[in-house]
Design an enzyme around this catalytic site. Structure first.
Site, PDB file in Angstrom:
ATOM      1  N   TYR A   1      -2.006  -0.424  11.004  1.00  0.00           N
ATOM      2  CA  TYR A   1      -2.132  -1.105   9.698  1.00  0.00           C
ATOM      3  C   TYR A   1      -0.925  -0.803   8.820  1.00  0.00           C
ATOM      4  CZ  TYR A   1      -3.354  -1.576   4.760  1.00  0.00           C
ATOM      5  OH  TYR A   1      -3.305  -1.878   3.425  1.00  0.00           O
ATOM      6  N   SER A   2      -0.629   0.491   8.623  1.00  0.00           N
ATOM      7  CA  SER A   2       0.452   0.809   7.683  1.00  0.00           C
ATOM      8  C   SER A   2       1.809   0.367   8.230  1.00  0.00           C
ATOM      9  CB  SER A   2       0.447   2.292   7.300  1.00  0.00           C
ATOM     10  OG  SER A   2       0.452   3.120   8.428  1.00  0.00           O
TER      11      SER A   2
ATOM     12  N   SER B   1       2.268  -2.317  10.004  1.00  0.00           N
ATOM     13  CA  SER B   1       2.366  -3.772   9.768  1.00  0.00           C
ATOM     14  C   SER B   1       2.639  -4.065   8.296  1.00  0.00           C
ATOM     15  CB  SER B   1       1.106  -4.496  10.257  1.00  0.00           C
ATOM     16  OG  SER B   1      -0.014  -4.159   9.458  1.00  0.00           O
ATOM     17  N   LYS B   2       2.069  -3.259   7.395  1.00  0.00           N
ATOM     18  CA  LYS B   2       2.366  -3.452   5.964  1.00  0.00           C
ATOM     19  C   LYS B   2       3.823  -3.064   5.688  1.00  0.00           C
ATOM     20  CE  LYS B   2      -0.040  -4.556   2.986  1.00  0.00           C
ATOM     21  NZ  LYS B   2      -0.426  -5.886   2.444  1.00  0.00           N
TER      22      LYS B   2
ATOM     23  N   ARG C   1     -10.516  10.360  12.711  1.00  0.00           N
ATOM     24  CA  ARG C   1      -9.743   9.122  12.929  1.00  0.00           C
ATOM     25  C   ARG C   1      -8.461   9.496  13.668  1.00  0.00           C
ATOM     26  NH1 ARG C   1      -8.205   5.865   7.511  1.00  0.00           N
ATOM     27  NH2 ARG C   1     -10.150   4.746   7.881  1.00  0.00           N
TER      28      ARG C   1
ATOM     29  N   THR D   1       0.820  -1.212   0.000  1.00  0.00           N
ATOM     30  CA  THR D   1       0.000   0.000   0.000  1.00  0.00           C
ATOM     31  C   THR D   1       0.856   1.264   0.000  1.00  0.00           C
ATOM     32  OG1 THR D   1      -1.511   1.266   1.404  1.00  0.00           O
ATOM     33  CG2 THR D   1      -0.101  -0.277   2.526  1.00  0.00           C
ATOM     34  N   ASP D   2       0.283   2.349  -0.491  1.00  0.00           N
ATOM     35  CA  ASP D   2       0.989   3.641  -0.437  1.00  0.00           C
ATOM     36  C   ASP D   2       1.060   4.189   0.988  1.00  0.00           C
ATOM     37  OD1 ASP D   2      -1.680   4.340  -0.119  1.00  0.00           O
ATOM     38  OD2 ASP D   2      -1.715   5.843  -1.716  1.00  0.00           O
ATOM     39  N   GLU D   3       0.246   3.613   1.907  1.00  0.00           N
ATOM     40  CA  GLU D   3       0.219   4.156   3.275  1.00  0.00           C
ATOM     41  C   GLU D   3       1.548   3.967   4.003  1.00  0.00           C
ATOM     42  OE1 GLU D   3      -3.180   3.469   5.681  1.00  0.00           O
ATOM     43  OE2 GLU D   3      -4.553   3.542   3.992  1.00  0.00           O
TER      44      GLU D   3
HETATM   45  P1  NAD Z   1      -9.721  -7.362   2.123  1.00  0.00           P
HETATM   46  O1  NAD Z   1      -9.727  -7.043   3.579  1.00  0.00           O
HETATM   47  O2  NAD Z   1     -10.941  -7.097   1.317  1.00  0.00           O
HETATM   48  O3  NAD Z   1      -9.376  -8.911   1.923  1.00  0.00           O
HETATM   49  C1  NAD Z   1      -8.381  -9.560   2.648  1.00  0.00           C
HETATM   50  C2  NAD Z   1      -8.504 -11.059   2.396  1.00  0.00           C
HETATM   51  O4  NAD Z   1      -7.449 -11.721   3.103  1.00  0.00           O
HETATM   52  C3  NAD Z   1      -9.825 -11.659   2.899  1.00  0.00           C
HETATM   53  O5  NAD Z   1     -10.344 -12.554   1.939  1.00  0.00           O
HETATM   54  C4  NAD Z   1      -9.416 -12.400   4.160  1.00  0.00           C
HETATM   55  O6  NAD Z   1     -10.238 -13.521   4.458  1.00  0.00           O
HETATM   56  C5  NAD Z   1      -7.994 -12.825   3.797  1.00  0.00           C
HETATM   57  N1  NAD Z   1      -7.176 -13.064   5.017  1.00  0.00           N
HETATM   58  C6  NAD Z   1      -7.031 -12.247   6.080  1.00  0.00           C
HETATM   59  N2  NAD Z   1      -6.232 -12.832   6.989  1.00  0.00           N
HETATM   60  C7  NAD Z   1      -5.854 -14.031   6.473  1.00  0.00           C
HETATM   61  C8  NAD Z   1      -5.031 -15.085   6.937  1.00  0.00           C
HETATM   62  N3  NAD Z   1      -4.445 -15.036   8.158  1.00  0.00           N
HETATM   63  N4  NAD Z   1      -4.848 -16.158   6.146  1.00  0.00           N
HETATM   64  C9  NAD Z   1      -5.450 -16.238   4.925  1.00  0.00           C
HETATM   65  N5  NAD Z   1      -6.255 -15.278   4.447  1.00  0.00           N
HETATM   66  C10 NAD Z   1      -6.452 -14.178   5.200  1.00  0.00           C
HETATM   67  O7  NAD Z   1      -8.469  -6.615   1.537  1.00  0.00           O
HETATM   68  P2  NAD Z   1      -8.274  -5.876   0.132  1.00  0.00           P
HETATM   69  O8  NAD Z   1      -8.820  -4.513   0.216  1.00  0.00           O
HETATM   70  O9  NAD Z   1      -8.721  -6.797  -0.938  1.00  0.00           O
HETATM   71  O10 NAD Z   1      -6.684  -5.751   0.098  1.00  0.00           O
HETATM   72  C11 NAD Z   1      -5.880  -6.814  -0.403  1.00  0.00           C
HETATM   73  C12 NAD Z   1      -4.429  -6.420  -0.264  1.00  0.00           C
HETATM   74  O11 NAD Z   1      -4.192  -5.223  -0.988  1.00  0.00           O
HETATM   75  C13 NAD Z   1      -3.974  -6.157   1.170  1.00  0.00           C
HETATM   76  O12 NAD Z   1      -2.690  -6.678   1.324  1.00  0.00           O
HETATM   77  C14 NAD Z   1      -3.953  -4.635   1.266  1.00  0.00           C
HETATM   78  O13 NAD Z   1      -2.997  -4.203   2.192  1.00  0.00           O
HETATM   79  C15 NAD Z   1      -3.578  -4.249  -0.145  1.00  0.00           C
HETATM   80  N6  NAD Z   1      -4.067  -2.932  -0.619  1.00  0.00           N
HETATM   81  C16 NAD Z   1      -5.377  -2.618  -0.509  1.00  0.00           C
HETATM   82  C17 NAD Z   1      -5.827  -1.401  -1.025  1.00  0.00           C
HETATM   83  C18 NAD Z   1      -7.274  -0.987  -0.943  1.00  0.00           C
HETATM   84  O14 NAD Z   1      -7.596   0.147  -1.267  1.00  0.00           O
HETATM   85  N7  NAD Z   1      -8.186  -1.855  -0.548  1.00  0.00           N
HETATM   86  C19 NAD Z   1      -4.916  -0.526  -1.625  1.00  0.00           C
HETATM   87  C20 NAD Z   1      -3.566  -0.895  -1.703  1.00  0.00           C
HETATM   88  C21 NAD Z   1      -3.157  -2.122  -1.208  1.00  0.00           C
HETATM   89  O1  DAU Z   2      -4.130   3.943   0.400  1.00  0.00           O
HETATM   90  C1  DAU Z   2      -4.354   2.567   0.307  1.00  0.00           C
HETATM   91  C2  DAU Z   2      -5.192   2.116   1.474  1.00  0.00           C
HETATM   92  O2  DAU Z   2      -6.505   2.606   1.250  1.00  0.00           O
HETATM   93  C3  DAU Z   2      -5.208   0.601   1.653  1.00  0.00           C
HETATM   94  O3  DAU Z   2      -3.920   0.159   1.968  1.00  0.00           O
HETATM   95  C4  DAU Z   2      -6.181   0.191   2.772  1.00  0.00           C
HETATM   96  O4  DAU Z   2      -6.253  -1.222   2.846  1.00  0.00           O
HETATM   97  C5  DAU Z   2      -7.537   0.759   2.435  1.00  0.00           C
HETATM   98  O5  DAU Z   2      -8.425   0.474   3.488  1.00  0.00           O
HETATM   99  C6  DAU Z   2      -7.456   2.276   2.220  1.00  0.00           C
HETATM  100  O6  DAU Z   2      -7.163   2.959   3.473  1.00  0.00           O
HETATM  101  P1  DAU Z   2      -7.894   4.324   3.875  1.00  0.00           P
HETATM  102  O7  DAU Z   2      -7.845   4.460   5.327  1.00  0.00           O
HETATM  103  O8  DAU Z   2      -7.403   5.450   3.052  1.00  0.00           O
HETATM  104  O9  DAU Z   2      -9.392   3.972   3.337  1.00  0.00           O
HETATM  105  P2  DAU Z   2     -10.832   4.177   4.020  1.00  0.00           P
HETATM  106  O10 DAU Z   2     -11.827   3.790   2.974  1.00  0.00           O
HETATM  107  O11 DAU Z   2     -10.940   3.525   5.352  1.00  0.00           O
HETATM  108  O12 DAU Z   2     -10.909   5.749   4.229  1.00  0.00           O
HETATM  109  C7  DAU Z   2     -10.720   6.635   3.159  1.00  0.00           C
HETATM  110  C8  DAU Z   2     -10.797   8.050   3.721  1.00  0.00           C
HETATM  111  O13 DAU Z   2     -12.154   8.315   4.137  1.00  0.00           O
HETATM  112  C9  DAU Z   2      -9.936   8.266   4.937  1.00  0.00           C
HETATM  113  O14 DAU Z   2      -9.408   9.601   4.893  1.00  0.00           O
HETATM  114  C10 DAU Z   2     -10.898   8.150   6.113  1.00  0.00           C
HETATM  115  C11 DAU Z   2     -12.204   8.655   5.534  1.00  0.00           C
HETATM  116  N1  DAU Z   2     -13.447   8.044   6.076  1.00  0.00           N
HETATM  117  C12 DAU Z   2     -13.543   6.681   6.053  1.00  0.00           C
HETATM  118  C13 DAU Z   2     -14.670   6.063   6.538  1.00  0.00           C
HETATM  119  C14 DAU Z   2     -14.791   4.550   6.541  1.00  0.00           C
HETATM  120  C15 DAU Z   2     -14.491   8.835   6.532  1.00  0.00           C
HETATM  121  O15 DAU Z   2     -14.401  10.088   6.516  1.00  0.00           O
HETATM  122  N2  DAU Z   2     -15.604   8.223   7.000  1.00  0.00           N
HETATM  123  C16 DAU Z   2     -15.738   6.859   7.048  1.00  0.00           C
HETATM  124  O16 DAU Z   2     -16.782   6.368   7.535  1.00  0.00           O
END
Ligand code: NAD
Ligand code: DAU
Length: 363
Positions: free
Chosen positions: A166-167, A169-170, A301, A140-142
């Site tokens: 979260y970030s 741990s990533k 947050r 992630t970019d975080e």
């Molecule tokens: P998500 O939370 O929707 O899905 C995570 C999946 O991992 C789920 O299916 C869950 O069951 C599985 N999982 C969790 N713990 C596990 C374990 N111990 N063993 C096996 N499976 C396990 O996540 P996402 O949004 O699809 O993100 C996927 C990846 O992309 C993550 O690594 C996240 O950090 C990264 N990422 C996400 C975003 C975003 O905007 N969502 C952006 C950049 C990077």
């Molecule tokens: O940047 C990549 C990341 O984007 C991924 O690595 C993460 O897995 C993914 O969850 C996401 O993280 P963010 O924290 O940026 O996404 P989130 O959707 O939780 O929140 C986006 C923005 O919106 C953030 O500034 C917080 C705000 N927010 C979020 C929620 C859920 C609100 O204002 N209200 C809300 O209820």
């Protein structure tokens, strides 16, 4: 591609991005690939995301925890894995603030287990690695922290400065991948992507939560002043980038993925309301809910990063990837998908989600 079938081990394939990736890969490569989806099915994992592929003879599901080294090792022993694409993680920042420990376990230890099992399966006696094996770590970019000034961007060489559990741990998991590449010349890549949105996204994240709440006439909770900026990318563009990096990227390199689509959170919420008003027919009773007064500013947050913005220059120059879906189109596609999958939303928001929502937003 050779005529031999290529075997992928995808972790977290039942989650949002992983399930989109599996769908994309079968559509692109058909019978030329086999995919083993390794997922323990946490609250975020849903086999309903994989209905289109579950009967494919080249699709195999294994309910396995990535921290379970014996179970992961057994999969590498059973199958000759060519590609690992590692999505599995705890992914929600708000949950990491309330309960960080599982993030350290899954994201750091789980990534280590995946690396070590792949290394054991792929390493030759002389310490080199079997030909054409590749591990891609989805990050992630975080990890780069928060940008304060307009016009500054995250590059691959930007120092890591994570703020949330979260970030952090990533970042820890990225460091372990880097250590394996530097120490053992383990054949891997890391991708660091910006915020995704699209089909199958769990409604704890901003965009699906706002769509779902607006359609029900529920409050739209904006953290802080609503001016935090995220760089939004349609999930289909992300999964395409992952495949391109794995096939065309230089081994041992990191690639940032993003589409220069920075928006304040409040702007995103306004776009969602406007798009819903435009897309719903007048006869739909939900249209009456879509009032600006739903927007409700709530407590910020903790440690809220102000702005993320990716410089995708390297992936464009070296791999030839560019985003194809612009936000206006992507948000319509996403909303249309949610209109057509009301049962999916009803299913994932029943049970534990209600408890999470009450604790997070109503207490
Ligand atoms: P998500 O939370 O929707 O899905 C995570 C999946 O991992 C789920 O299916 C869950 O069951 C599985 N999982 C969790 N713990 C596990 C374990 N111990 N063993 C096996 N499976 C396990 O996540 P996402 O949004 O699809 O993100 C996927 C990846 O992309 C993550 O690594 C996240 O950090 C990264 N990422 C996400 C975003 C975003 O905007 N969502 C952006 C950049 C990077
Ligand atoms: O940047 C990549 C990341 O984007 C991924 O690595 C993460 O897995 C993914 O969850 C996401 O993280 P963010 O924290 O940026 O996404 P989130 O959707 O939780 O929140 C986006 C923005 O919106 C953030 O500034 C917080 C705000 N927010 C979020 C929620 C859920 C609100 O204002 N209200 C809300 O209820």
């Amino acid at each position: 591609m050779s005529t031999q079938i290529r075997t992928y081990l995808v972790t977290g394939g039942a989650g949002f991005i992983g399930s989109n990736y599996i769908g994309y890969m079968f559509e692109k490569y058909g019978d030329a690939i086999r995919i083993i989806n390794l997922d323990v099915l946490t609250y975020a994992g849903n086999l309903g995301n994989l209905k289109d592929v579950e009967h494919n003879k080249n699709y195999i599901f294994k309910k396995v925890d990535i921290c379970d080294r014996d179970a992961v090792g057994a999969i590498f022993a059973e199958y000759d894995i060519d590609r690992v694409v590692h999505f599995a993680a705890e992914s929600h920042v708000d949950r990491s603030i309330k309960d960080p420990e599982i993030f350290v376990r899954t994201n750091v230890l789980g990534t280590f287990v995946m690396l070590n099992c792949a290394k054991q399966a792929w390493e030759n006696a002389d310490g080199s690695f079997k030909a054409d094996k590749r591990f891609l770590h989805v990050s992630t970019d975080e990890v780069y922290g928060s940008l304060e000034e307009e016009g500054t961007y995250f590059y691959e060489h930007t120092p890591y400065d994570p703020h949330s559990p979260y970030s952090a741990s990533k970042a820890g998991s990225d460091m372990m991948v880097k250590a394996y590449m530097d120490t053992y010349r383990f054949p891997a890549n890391i991708t660091n992507c910006s915020n995704n949105y699209g089909p199958f996204q769990f409604p704890e994240k901003l965009i699906p939560l706002m769509i779902n709440n607006a359609l029900q006439g529920k409050k739209l909770p904006v953290y802080g002043d609503g001016k935090n900026v995220r760089d939004w990318l349609y999930v289909g563009d992300h999964v395409k980038a992952i495949d391109m990096v794995q096939e065309k990227g230089r081994l041992f390199e990191t690639y940032n993925i993003g589409g220069h689509n920075e928006k304040e959170n409040i702007e995103i919420i306004q776009i969602i309301l406007e798009t819903l008003r435009d897309m719903l027919p007048d006869s739909d009773v939900r249209k009456a809910h879509l009032k600006d007064e739903l927007i409700t500013y709530v407590e910020d947050r903790k440690g809220h990063d102000r702005r993320y913005a990716i410089a995708p220059d390297k992936i464009k120059a070296e791999v030839g990837w560019e985003p194809e879906i612009m936000f206006k189109e992507g948000i319509r596609k996403t909303i249309q998908w949610f209109f057509e999958h009301e049962d999916w939303m009803a299913n994932v928001t029943s049970g534990d989600y209600q408890k999470y929502y009450t604790e997070m937003y109503e207490k």
